[in-house]
Design a protein around this motif. Structure first.
Motif, PDB file in Angstrom:
ATOM      1  N   VAL A  66       0.833  -1.210   0.000  1.00 53.12           N
ATOM      2  CA  VAL A  66       0.000   0.000   0.000  1.00 53.12           C
ATOM      3  C   VAL A  66       0.860   1.249   0.000  1.00 53.12           C
ATOM      4  CG1 VAL A  66      -1.667   1.339   1.344  1.00 53.12           C
ATOM      5  CG2 VAL A  66      -1.986  -1.122   1.086  1.00 53.12           C
ATOM      6  N   ILE A  67       1.874   1.281   0.851  1.00 56.88           N
ATOM      7  CA  ILE A  67       2.663   2.503   0.997  1.00 56.88           C
ATOM      8  C   ILE A  67       3.509   2.773  -0.247  1.00 56.88           C
ATOM      9  CG2 ILE A  67       4.854   1.725   2.004  1.00 56.88           C
ATOM     10  CD1 ILE A  67       2.567   4.505   3.381  1.00 56.88           C
ATOM     11  N   ARG A  68       3.846   1.720  -1.018  1.00 55.55           N
ATOM     12  CA  ARG A  68       4.656   1.913  -2.218  1.00 55.55           C
ATOM     13  C   ARG A  68       3.839   2.406  -3.409  1.00 55.55           C
ATOM     14  NH1 ARG A  68       9.529  -2.305  -3.367  1.00 55.55           N
ATOM     15  NH2 ARG A  68       9.674  -0.854  -5.130  1.00 55.55           N
ATOM     16  N   ILE A  69       2.522   2.125  -3.391  1.00 57.76           N
ATOM     17  CA  ILE A  69       1.728   2.525  -4.571  1.00 57.76           C
ATOM     18  C   ILE A  69       0.736   3.650  -4.269  1.00 57.76           C
ATOM     19  CG2 ILE A  69       1.932   0.210  -5.540  1.00 57.76           C
ATOM     20  CD1 ILE A  69      -0.920  -0.350  -4.751  1.00 57.76           C
ATOM     21  N   ILE A  70       0.684   4.104  -3.004  1.00 61.06           N
ATOM     22  CA  ILE A  70      -0.320   5.104  -2.657  1.00 61.06           C
ATOM     23  C   ILE A  70      -0.076   6.436  -3.367  1.00 61.06           C
ATOM     24  CG2 ILE A  70       0.871   5.970  -0.600  1.00 61.06           C
ATOM     25  CD1 ILE A  70      -1.900   6.177   0.728  1.00 61.06           C
ATOM     26  N   PHE A  71       1.195   6.725  -3.705  1.00 62.89           N
ATOM     27  CA  PHE A  71       1.492   7.986  -4.383  1.00 62.89           C
ATOM     28  C   PHE A  71       1.707   7.793  -5.884  1.00 62.89           C
ATOM     29  CE2 PHE A  71       2.878   8.609   0.032  1.00 62.89           C
ATOM     30  CZ  PHE A  71       2.102   9.714   0.349  1.00 62.89           C
ATOM     31  N   VAL A  72       1.416   6.603  -6.379  1.00 60.90           N
ATOM     32  CA  VAL A  72       1.492   6.339  -7.816  1.00 60.90           C
ATOM     33  C   VAL A  72       0.119   6.627  -8.418  1.00 60.90           C
ATOM     34  CG1 VAL A  72       1.919   4.595  -9.581  1.00 60.90           C
ATOM     35  CG2 VAL A  72       3.262   4.571  -7.460  1.00 60.90           C
ATOM     36  N   ASN A  73       0.083   7.478  -9.422  1.00 58.30           N
ATOM     37  CA  ASN A  73      -1.197   7.941  -9.969  1.00 58.30           C
ATOM     38  C   ASN A  73      -1.695   7.090 -11.126  1.00 58.30           C
ATOM     39  OD1 ASN A  73      -1.392  10.128  -8.154  1.00 58.30           O
ATOM     40  ND2 ASN A  73       0.001  11.347  -9.436  1.00 58.30           N
ATOM     41  N   GLN A  74      -1.307   5.851 -11.167  1.00 56.55           N
ATOM     42  CA  GLN A  74      -1.808   4.947 -12.191  1.00 56.55           C
ATOM     43  C   GLN A  74      -1.770   3.519 -11.649  1.00 56.55           C
ATOM     44  OE1 GLN A  74       0.998   5.715 -15.319  1.00 56.55           O
ATOM     45  NE2 GLN A  74       2.419   4.131 -14.627  1.00 56.55           N
ATOM     46  N   PRO A  75      -2.565   2.618 -12.221  1.00 55.40           N
ATOM     47  CA  PRO A  75      -2.530   1.229 -11.763  1.00 55.40           C
ATOM     48  C   PRO A  75      -1.139   0.627 -11.917  1.00 55.40           C
ATOM     49  CG  PRO A  75      -4.436   1.631 -13.189  1.00 55.40           C
ATOM     50  CD  PRO A  75      -3.565   2.844 -13.290  1.00 55.40           C
ATOM     51  N   VAL A  76      -0.820  -0.325 -11.034  1.00 47.81           N
ATOM     52  CA  VAL A  76       0.505  -0.949 -11.038  1.00 47.81           C
ATOM     53  C   VAL A  76       0.355  -2.391 -11.500  1.00 47.81           C
ATOM     54  CG1 VAL A  76       2.513  -1.554  -9.638  1.00 47.81           C
ATOM     55  CG2 VAL A  76       1.226   0.539  -9.146  1.00 47.81           C
ATOM     56  N   PRO A  77       1.152  -2.841 -12.487  1.00 44.46           N
ATOM     57  CA  PRO A  77       1.070  -4.231 -12.959  1.00 44.46           C
ATOM     58  C   PRO A  77       1.261  -5.226 -11.818  1.00 44.46           C
ATOM     59  CG  PRO A  77       2.395  -2.915 -14.471  1.00 44.46           C
ATOM     60  CD  PRO A  77       2.116  -2.047 -13.273  1.00 44.46           C
ATOM     61  N   GLN A  78       0.483  -6.275 -11.850  1.00 41.33           N
ATOM     62  CA  GLN A  78       0.570  -7.296 -10.805  1.00 41.33           C
ATOM     63  C   GLN A  78       1.948  -7.943 -10.771  1.00 41.33           C
ATOM     64  OE1 GLN A  78      -2.660 -10.109 -10.970  1.00 41.33           O
ATOM     65  NE2 GLN A  78      -4.233  -8.517 -11.140  1.00 41.33           N
ATOM     66  N   ALA A  79       2.567  -8.110 -11.948  1.00 44.30           N
ATOM     67  CA  ALA A  79       3.894  -8.730 -12.009  1.00 44.30           C
ATOM     68  C   ALA A  79       4.941  -7.870 -11.309  1.00 44.30           C
ATOM     69  CB  ALA A  79       4.286  -8.964 -13.463  1.00 44.30           C
ATOM     70  N   VAL A  80       4.759  -6.541 -11.385  1.00 37.77           N
ATOM     71  CA  VAL A  80       5.711  -5.635 -10.727  1.00 37.77           C
ATOM     72  C   VAL A  80       5.609  -5.789  -9.212  1.00 37.77           C
ATOM     73  CG1 VAL A  80       6.288  -3.212 -10.315  1.00 37.77           C
ATOM     74  CG2 VAL A  80       5.731  -3.987 -12.626  1.00 37.77           C
ATOM     75  N   ILE A  81       4.386  -5.821  -8.690  1.00 40.89           N
ATOM     76  CA  ILE A  81       4.206  -5.964  -7.244  1.00 40.89           C
ATOM     77  C   ILE A  81       4.715  -7.324  -6.771  1.00 40.89           C
ATOM     78  CG2 ILE A  81       2.463  -6.146  -5.420  1.00 40.89           C
ATOM     79  CD1 ILE A  81       0.851  -4.016  -6.850  1.00 40.89           C
ATOM     80  N   ALA A  82       4.443  -8.373  -7.540  1.00 42.10           N
ATOM     81  CA  ALA A  82       4.915  -9.710  -7.164  1.00 42.10           C
ATOM     82  C   ALA A  82       6.437  -9.769  -7.134  1.00 42.10           C
ATOM     83  CB  ALA A  82       4.357 -10.753  -8.127  1.00 42.10           C
ATOM     84  N   SER A  83       7.104  -8.942  -7.944  1.00 40.05           N
ATOM     85  CA  SER A  83       8.574  -8.969  -7.998  1.00 40.05           C
ATOM     86  C   SER A  83       9.216  -8.343  -6.772  1.00 40.05           C
ATOM     87  CB  SER A  83       9.059  -8.247  -9.256  1.00 40.05           C
ATOM     88  OG  SER A  83       8.812  -6.843  -9.162  1.00 40.05           O
ATOM     89  N   TRP A  84       8.421  -7.663  -5.948  1.00 40.04           N
ATOM     90  CA  TRP A  84       8.977  -7.019  -4.755  1.00 40.04           C
ATOM     91  C   TRP A  84       9.322  -8.035  -3.668  1.00 40.04           C
ATOM     92  CZ3 TRP A  84       4.684  -2.696  -4.595  1.00 40.04           C
ATOM     93  CH2 TRP A  84       4.914  -1.801  -5.648  1.00 40.04           C
ATOM     94  N   LEU A  85       8.847  -9.256  -3.814  1.00 41.06           N
ATOM     95  CA  LEU A  85       9.172 -10.320  -2.862  1.00 41.06           C
ATOM     96  C   LEU A  85       9.818 -11.478  -3.591  1.00 41.06           C
ATOM     97  CD1 LEU A  85       6.072 -10.715  -0.491  1.00 41.06           C
ATOM     98  CD2 LEU A  85       8.270  -9.728   0.063  1.00 41.06           C
ATOM     99  N   SER A  86      10.721 -12.171  -2.920  1.00 36.07           N
ATOM    100  CA  SER A  86      11.312 -13.366  -3.526  1.00 36.07           C
ATOM    101  C   SER A  86      10.288 -14.487  -3.553  1.00 36.07           C
ATOM    102  CB  SER A  86      12.546 -13.803  -2.732  1.00 36.07           C
ATOM    103  OG  SER A  86      12.159 -14.321  -1.471  1.00 36.07           O
ATOM    104  N   LYS A  87      10.520 -15.484  -4.395  1.00 32.50           N
ATOM    105  CA  LYS A  87       9.589 -16.591  -4.542  1.00 32.50           C
ATOM    106  C   LYS A  87       9.442 -17.394  -3.248  1.00 32.50           C
ATOM    107  CE  LYS A  87      10.216 -17.111  -9.523  1.00 32.50           C
ATOM    108  NZ  LYS A  87      10.630 -18.021 -10.634  1.00 32.50           N
ATOM    109  N   ALA A  88      10.412 -17.283  -2.353  1.00 31.46           N
ATOM    110  CA  ALA A  88      10.332 -18.007  -1.075  1.00 31.46           C
ATOM    111  C   ALA A  88       9.170 -17.506  -0.220  1.00 31.46           C
ATOM    112  CB  ALA A  88      11.645 -17.857  -0.308  1.00 31.46           C
ATOM    113  N   TYR A  89       8.682 -16.294  -0.524  1.00 32.94           N
ATOM    114  CA  TYR A  89       7.585 -15.710   0.245  1.00 32.94           C
ATOM    115  C   TYR A  89       6.298 -15.641  -0.581  1.00 32.94           C
ATOM    116  CZ  TYR A  89      11.269 -14.352   3.473  1.00 32.94           C
ATOM    117  OH  TYR A  89      12.316 -14.375   4.353  1.00 32.94           O
TER     118      TYR A  89
END
Length: 467
Positions: free
Chosen positions: A61-84
């Protein structure tokens, strides 16, 4: 062949029904999108919901709250390693169910996450400042008779214990309102007996052994499910509760700006001990510790108000150092009380006393948790268990002893004329999956009650075919 109704025991585990107390997010997920959007127009609600999110969900939430457009799901998923990956899915599900964001797609079909614009706008206000208080104003003249924290704690527990006294049926039952009684009945914590009096239920016994913060939160959740029947606005009541959580203990607030519905809600909270108000028409009120901690899942609210008072010895003796009738009644739910002195009550844990509690719906986990939560400070020495392990183990053994069997209602078939008749009917019941028990030597079997008509029809057809 003879048949008769009978209750036959079968060896299966029996788990006592445990009272389920939803946390804040579990409750909010049950609300409609319309109600949630009405809640999210208040910054205090957005902040309360945000604070209860998991760390990963907060991060998203805090990373996209100031982004003025939708964020691709793949981009958000990349913020965590596959272990999580599991934690990522839980965070995504939580944000979706709370209507904090929604799934959509952009040109080309790329899946994206888009924050709820209402939540986004008002969470920014909560985080960055600005806006104004919805209902509670602290701009007041100094109270001529201010109340300190010690008074508010004592008042809150006195009001709340009125409810608990009523539930345990003690002599100190004065002060409980008709609304509180109706809420206890609605929550299933009590029920009306044949003579019209209210008696405690299995869930009520479990409720009594919960910590105070959980009790209050559960009680308020049940109350909120009835507010619309009282012509009150659910979203306004919830928002007011969230504001109370962010208030300052010992500070008074003005009722100016509250509509009639909120003033009625305030009086109900006053009856339950969540706020203190000197008179109904007084223009100020003080939130109590119960209101500040009720939905936060914080057990320290109890410790701030009272110390532990129970000593448990290895010989199963219980010493309750208290002069409170309520505390003694709670200990008596699962203890055989021997004698009572002015400041101490002595009891003993026995097989019969524990089994009586178990039959009432209380679980071993709740008994052990209650003893541990209210243990005397002398029991909490570093490096040693709070409760004697032998006592804890024995409580669980007594519960397991009871859980070996459960009783299921069925129909007994017996007195077959031949072994072949018995085998035919038994095989038919077995194929249907309704055979509960059988004894080949005595030509006796038990089928479930619901299948009795079908088995009986089969037997009649079989008998006519052989005649």
């Amino acid at each position: 062949m003879a048949e008769m109704s009978n209750k036959k025991s079968s060896k299966v585990d029996l788990k006592s029904k445990t009272l389920q107390c939803k946390n804040l997010h579990e409750y909010l997920k049950t609300l409609s999108a319309t109600v949630l959007d009405r809640l999210y127009v208040h910054p205090v609600t957005c902040l309360a919901v945000y604070r209860e999110l998991s760390e990963i969900a907060k991060h998203y939430v805090i990373r996209i709250i100031f982004v003025n457009q939708p964020v691709p799901q793949a981009v958000i998923a990349s913020w965590l390693s596959k272990a999580y990956a599991k934690e990522h899915e839980e965070a995504v599900d939580s944000l979706t169910e709370l209507k904090i964001w929604k799934e959509s797609s952009v040109t080309g079909g790329l899946p994206v996450w888009e924050l709820n614009p209402v939540f986004k706008k008002h969470l920014k206000v909560a985080l960055l400042g600005g806006g104004k208080s919805c209902f509670m104003s602290s701009h007041l003249e100094a109270d001529t008779k201010p109340r300190d924290i010690a008074f508010l704690d004592a008042y809150a527990m006195e009001r709340w214990e009125c409810v608990l006294h009523y539930m345990v049926g003690s002599h100190q039952q004065e002060g409980i309102s008709a609304d509180a009684v109706r809420n206890l009945l609605h929550a299933g914590l009590m029920r009306c007996d044949n003579d019209g009096s209210a008696v405690i239920t299995r869930e009520g016994f479990q409720f009594l052994l919960m910590d105070t913060a959980a009790q209050v939160w559960y009680f308020i959740l049940q109350y909120l499910s009835t507010v619309e029947e009282k012509s009150l606005d659910l979203s306004l009541c919830l928002t007011f509760l969230f504001q109370l959580r962010f208030s300052i203990l010992g500070k008074d607030y003005s009722t100016e700006g509250m509509n009639e519905g909120l003033l009625v809600f305030l009086q109900h909270l006053r009856e339950f001990g969540l706020v203190y108000q000197r008179k109904r028409k007084a223009g100020r009120f003080y939130p109590t510790r119960l209101a500040l901690n009720m939905a936060a899942g914080q057990n320290q609210s109890d410790n701030a108000i009272r110390e532990g008072y129970i000593v448990v010895e290895t010989n199963y003796r219980i010493y309750a150092y208290t002069d409170s009738n309520l505390k003694v009644a709670l200990v008596g739910l699962f203890t055989n009380l021997i004698y009572r002195l002015p400041n101490v009550t002595v009891g003993v844990l026995t097989r019969d006393s524990i089994r009586t509690a178990l039959r009432s719906g209380i679980t071993a986990d709740q008994i052990v948790g209650f003893l541990r939560m209210h243990a005397h400070p002398k029991m909490k020495r570093p490096g040693t268990p709070v409760l004697p392990p032998t006592v804890v183990d024995q409580i669980y053994l007594w519960e397991q002893e009871r859980n070996r069997f459960t009783f299921s209602e069925g129909v007994l078939y017996s007195q077959f004329m031949s072994q072949s008749d018995f085998d035919t009917l038994r095989d038919y019941a077995q194929d249907l999956g309704v055979l509960v028990w059988q004894n080949d030597r005595k030509r006796t079997m038990v089928v479930t009650k619901s299948s009795h008509d079908e088995v009986k029809k089969f037997w009649k057809r079989h008998s006519r075919g052989n005649s």
